[in-house]
Design a protein around this motif. Structure first.
Motif, PDB file in Angstrom:
ATOM      1  N   ILE A 231       0.886  -1.119   0.036  1.00 52.24           N
ATOM      2  CA  ILE A 231      -0.063   0.227  -0.137  1.00 52.24           C
ATOM      3  C   ILE A 231       0.812   1.328   0.043  1.00 52.24           C
ATOM      4  CG2 ILE A 231      -1.736   1.207   1.086  1.00 52.24           C
ATOM      5  CD1 ILE A 231      -2.803  -1.477   2.474  1.00 52.24           C
ATOM      6  N   ASP A 232       1.043   2.091  -1.023  1.00 50.10           N
ATOM      7  CA  ASP A 232       1.840   2.959  -1.409  1.00 50.10           C
ATOM      8  C   ASP A 232       1.465   4.386  -0.685  1.00 50.10           C
ATOM      9  OD1 ASP A 232       3.988   4.233  -2.609  1.00 50.10           O
ATOM     10  OD2 ASP A 232       2.949   4.819  -4.444  1.00 50.10           O
ATOM     11  N   VAL A 233       2.476   4.822   0.035  1.00 46.96           N
ATOM     12  CA  VAL A 233       2.424   6.239   0.402  1.00 46.96           C
ATOM     13  C   VAL A 233       3.295   7.155  -0.135  1.00 46.96           C
ATOM     14  CG1 VAL A 233       2.236   7.456   2.615  1.00 46.96           C
ATOM     15  CG2 VAL A 233       2.006   5.073   2.699  1.00 46.96           C
ATOM     16  N   PRO A 234       2.982   7.458  -1.260  1.00 46.94           N
ATOM     17  CA  PRO A 234       4.116   8.226  -2.220  1.00 46.94           C
ATOM     18  C   PRO A 234       4.364   9.575  -1.586  1.00 46.94           C
ATOM     19  CG  PRO A 234       1.703   8.525  -3.479  1.00 46.94           C
ATOM     20  CD  PRO A 234       1.674   7.390  -1.811  1.00 46.94           C
TER      21      PRO A 234
ATOM     22  N   LEU B 236       5.343  10.546   1.092  1.00 50.17           N
ATOM     23  CA  LEU B 236       6.582  10.628   2.185  1.00 50.17           C
ATOM     24  C   LEU B 236       7.997  10.860   1.207  1.00 50.17           C
ATOM     25  CD1 LEU B 236       5.417   8.486   4.964  1.00 50.17           C
ATOM     26  CD2 LEU B 236       5.398  11.215   4.875  1.00 50.17           C
TER      27      LEU B 236
ATOM     28  N   LEU C  60       2.718   0.671   3.388  1.00 45.03           N
ATOM     29  CA  LEU C  60       2.193   0.036   4.567  1.00 45.03           C
ATOM     30  C   LEU C  60       1.897  -1.360   4.608  1.00 45.03           C
ATOM     31  CD1 LEU C  60      -0.983   2.800   4.439  1.00 45.03           C
ATOM     32  CD2 LEU C  60       0.725   2.705   6.364  1.00 45.03           C
TER      33      LEU C  60
ATOM     34  N   LEU D 123       3.995   0.937   9.227  1.00 47.25           N
ATOM     35  CA  LEU D 123       4.453   1.905   8.168  1.00 47.25           C
ATOM     36  C   LEU D 123       5.910   1.729   8.015  1.00 47.25           C
ATOM     37  CD1 LEU D 123       4.222   4.459   6.084  1.00 47.25           C
ATOM     38  CD2 LEU D 123       4.823   5.807   8.330  1.00 47.25           C
TER      39      LEU D 123
ATOM     40  N   LEU E 111       5.816  14.797  10.394  1.00 46.23           N
ATOM     41  CA  LEU E 111       4.716  14.034   9.780  1.00 46.23           C
ATOM     42  C   LEU E 111       4.396  12.681  10.291  1.00 46.23           C
ATOM     43  CD1 LEU E 111       5.408  14.837   5.841  1.00 46.23           C
ATOM     44  CD2 LEU E 111       3.843  15.834   7.435  1.00 46.23           C
TER      45      LEU E 111
ATOM     46  N   HIS F 257       1.419  11.920  13.444  1.00 47.67           N
ATOM     47  CA  HIS F 257      -0.027  11.726  12.812  1.00 47.67           C
ATOM     48  C   HIS F 257      -0.216  10.564  11.954  1.00 47.67           C
ATOM     49  CE1 HIS F 257      -3.749  13.493  11.385  1.00 47.67           C
ATOM     50  NE2 HIS F 257      -3.422  13.327  10.313  1.00 47.67           N
ATOM     51  N   ALA F 258       0.596  10.330  10.986  1.00 44.09           N
ATOM     52  CA  ALA F 258       0.633   9.529  10.184  1.00 44.09           C
ATOM     53  C   ALA F 258       0.414   8.075  10.900  1.00 44.09           C
ATOM     54  CB  ALA F 258       2.065   9.263   9.453  1.00 44.09           C
TER      55      ALA F 258
ATOM     56  N   VAL G 177      -3.124   7.811  12.893  1.00 48.82           N
ATOM     57  CA  VAL G 177      -4.085   7.673  11.799  1.00 48.82           C
ATOM     58  C   VAL G 177      -4.147   6.016  11.368  1.00 48.82           C
ATOM     59  CG1 VAL G 177      -4.897   8.034   9.625  1.00 48.82           C
ATOM     60  CG2 VAL G 177      -4.355   9.990  10.914  1.00 48.82           C
ATOM     61  N   ARG G 178      -3.088   5.523  11.266  1.00 47.10           N
ATOM     62  CA  ARG G 178      -2.779   4.169  10.740  1.00 47.10           C
ATOM     63  C   ARG G 178      -3.436   3.062  12.097  1.00 47.10           C
ATOM     64  NH1 ARG G 178      -3.719   1.599   6.416  1.00 47.10           N
ATOM     65  NH2 ARG G 178      -3.073  -0.660   6.504  1.00 47.10           N
TER      66      ARG G 178
ATOM     67  N   LEU H 228      -4.063   7.456   5.552  1.00 43.52           N
ATOM     68  CA  LEU H 228      -3.443   6.197   5.975  1.00 43.52           C
ATOM     69  C   LEU H 228      -4.267   5.296   7.055  1.00 43.52           C
ATOM     70  CD1 LEU H 228      -1.049   8.091   5.285  1.00 43.52           C
ATOM     71  CD2 LEU H 228       0.445   6.561   6.956  1.00 43.52           C
TER      72      LEU H 228
ATOM     73  N   GLU I 234      -6.437   2.495  -4.014  1.00 40.17           N
ATOM     74  CA  GLU I 234      -6.512   1.176  -4.415  1.00 40.17           C
ATOM     75  C   GLU I 234      -7.557   0.892  -5.265  1.00 40.17           C
ATOM     76  OE1 GLU I 234      -5.685   2.106  -1.138  1.00 40.17           O
ATOM     77  OE2 GLU I 234      -3.479   1.780  -1.990  1.00 40.17           O
TER      78      GLU I 234
ATOM     79  N   LEU J 209       0.683  13.285   3.526  1.00 41.15           N
ATOM     80  CA  LEU J 209       0.224  12.166   3.711  1.00 41.15           C
ATOM     81  C   LEU J 209      -1.031  11.675   2.906  1.00 41.15           C
ATOM     82  CD1 LEU J 209       0.353  12.527   7.592  1.00 41.15           C
ATOM     83  CD2 LEU J 209       1.928  11.256   6.308  1.00 41.15           C
TER      84      LEU J 209
ATOM     85  N   ARG K  56      -2.704   9.796   0.052  1.00 38.44           N
ATOM     86  CA  ARG K  56      -2.203   8.834  -0.820  1.00 38.44           C
ATOM     87  C   ARG K  56      -2.921   8.955  -2.163  1.00 38.44           C
ATOM     88  NH1 ARG K  56      -2.747   3.857  -0.422  1.00 38.44           N
ATOM     89  NH2 ARG K  56      -4.564   3.754   0.933  1.00 38.44           N
TER      90      ARG K  56
END
Lengths: 189, 189, 189
Positions: free
Chosen positions: A93-96, A98, A122, A127, A148, A151-152, A155-156, B77, B85, B115, B117
């Motif tokens: 699961i891309d987090v582009p 960052l 992810l 992460l 960053l 928070h990231a 949320v995850r 996230l 996706e 953040l 995506r």
């Protein structure tokens, strides 16, 4: 306040064989300590072998239960550089934004930052973020990323609208991740 | 002058259940009206379920015949965030610069934009672009995207060098898209 | 000092049929000459057909032995634009920062740069980079890329930590690439 568990994985033939000192792990440990809210659960070094990198990433996420795994090295254009491919394989699961942020914000003072093939992805609740292999590159990247990450990770781990425990697919055998209480939700991003 | 048909898809568990008001659709409708050249063909709300999001995207593109589908929400996230996706699955031709532009241009005033995506992709003659889920995020993203979209849609619909009708693979059952006449070609980008 | 072998591939229906003059190849040849350190091994023109583009890229990398292949055209949103997909198919190791750099650094003066779907990828020892199809776009992109390419190619060819010949998987039938001696290693990026 519980801290986020962090794993640090140095990816380098020479550092993993002890032929060159690994400075980057210490730089990350100190930066996380200064920032607060993180607990380094484990550090490791591995050669630039895709299978080995993938195995270590899986172990740090699934067995050690890291909410965050930071890698150093192996993100350039050299024939042995495989860290992005290993990361993508285990964290699809891309987090582009960052790695984009690191390139965009560090390139003005270090143009070769554009050559970084770093990715972030992810894997279940974890992460994974690739950092450069040089001490200076790691410092620059952390300066961009550290504001960053809390928070990231919150949320995850289930903060915000989507964060109700019942929504999160259980991952068997994964230790519970500990987010910062009060962190905000996922609708901002 | 015929307008581009637009579909707006809100992706959110709480908004789709009516537990939270959906402000983002109205914001988009008004911004498109002010910009001119767009006609909102349909709006919809769907839960953060990948299958449901994919089905709605396919319907808005293939059945409703939207040249542009804008989604809101589900790009963060959080464990339930699946909009990128779902978008990638039904619109595999990547248009990376659009979400890149939003992140790069909004991050200076809202660092959490990194953040996002969000992705953008092409499905036959249709362009799908992910927007954030918050009203402020939608406003910021539209400010970046709206100046780019008319040209993007005109090129996709067949303006420019590659735009002769004979070159475009017919998609059976898809209503004709209506580009702005006089829009320029594909060799600039 | 041996130079890097470069292939230039124009991707365009009209240019490949001779209906429109190809200005971009000449612009690239001159820019590489001014920069120094490059040797144009071959130039070619091909229609916007994915199979044909892939075949030419493979030929320029594997048979002609180019360390660098620069394409022009086919990176927009037009239905016939397939250069990024062809590039990705034959050079799957992504180098996202190069097209990102072009978009981020040229968009302030030419906002439509955000619509470029250009990619860069590695195929064994060769780097393929997509450029725009317009003369102005090519000039702008080269201004961003030329300062980065010598280091990128030297690292790929085996400079730096990971660069020992024994580490590089041999590709049968590929002419030896000639990096700039003394170019630095892969740990920076």
């Amino acid at each position: 306040v519980a801290d986020f568990r962090v794993g640090i994985l140095g990816v380098s033939d020479t550092r993993s064989r002890g032929e060159r000192e690994d400075e980057t792990t210490g730089i990350i440990v100190q930066a996380l300590e200064r920032a607060g809210g993180f607990q380094v659960a484990e550090t490791a070094l591995v050669a630039d072998e895709r299978d080995a990198v993938e195995a270590e990433l899986v172990r740090l996420c699934d067995d050690v239960g890291c909410a965050l795994v930071l890698t150093t090295g192996g993100t350039g254009l050299a024939p042995r550089d495989v860290t992005p491919e290993a990361t993508r394989a285990v964290a699809p699961i891309d987090v582009p934004g960052l790695p984009e942020a690191v390139r965009v914000q560090t390139a003005p003072s270090f143009p070769k930052a554009w050559l970084s093939r770093a990715v972030a992805g992810l894997r279940g609740p974890s992460l994974i973020v690739n950092l450069p292999g040089s001490p200076g590159g790691v410092r620059d990247a952390l300066e961009v990323l550290l504001p960053l990450l809390p928070h990231a990770l919150a949320v995850r781990a289930g903060g915000g609208e989507h964060g109700h425990a019942g929504h999160q697919a259980p991952v068997s055998g994964v230790p519970t991740l500990r987010p910062e209480p009060g962190a905000a939700g996922g609708e901002d991003a």
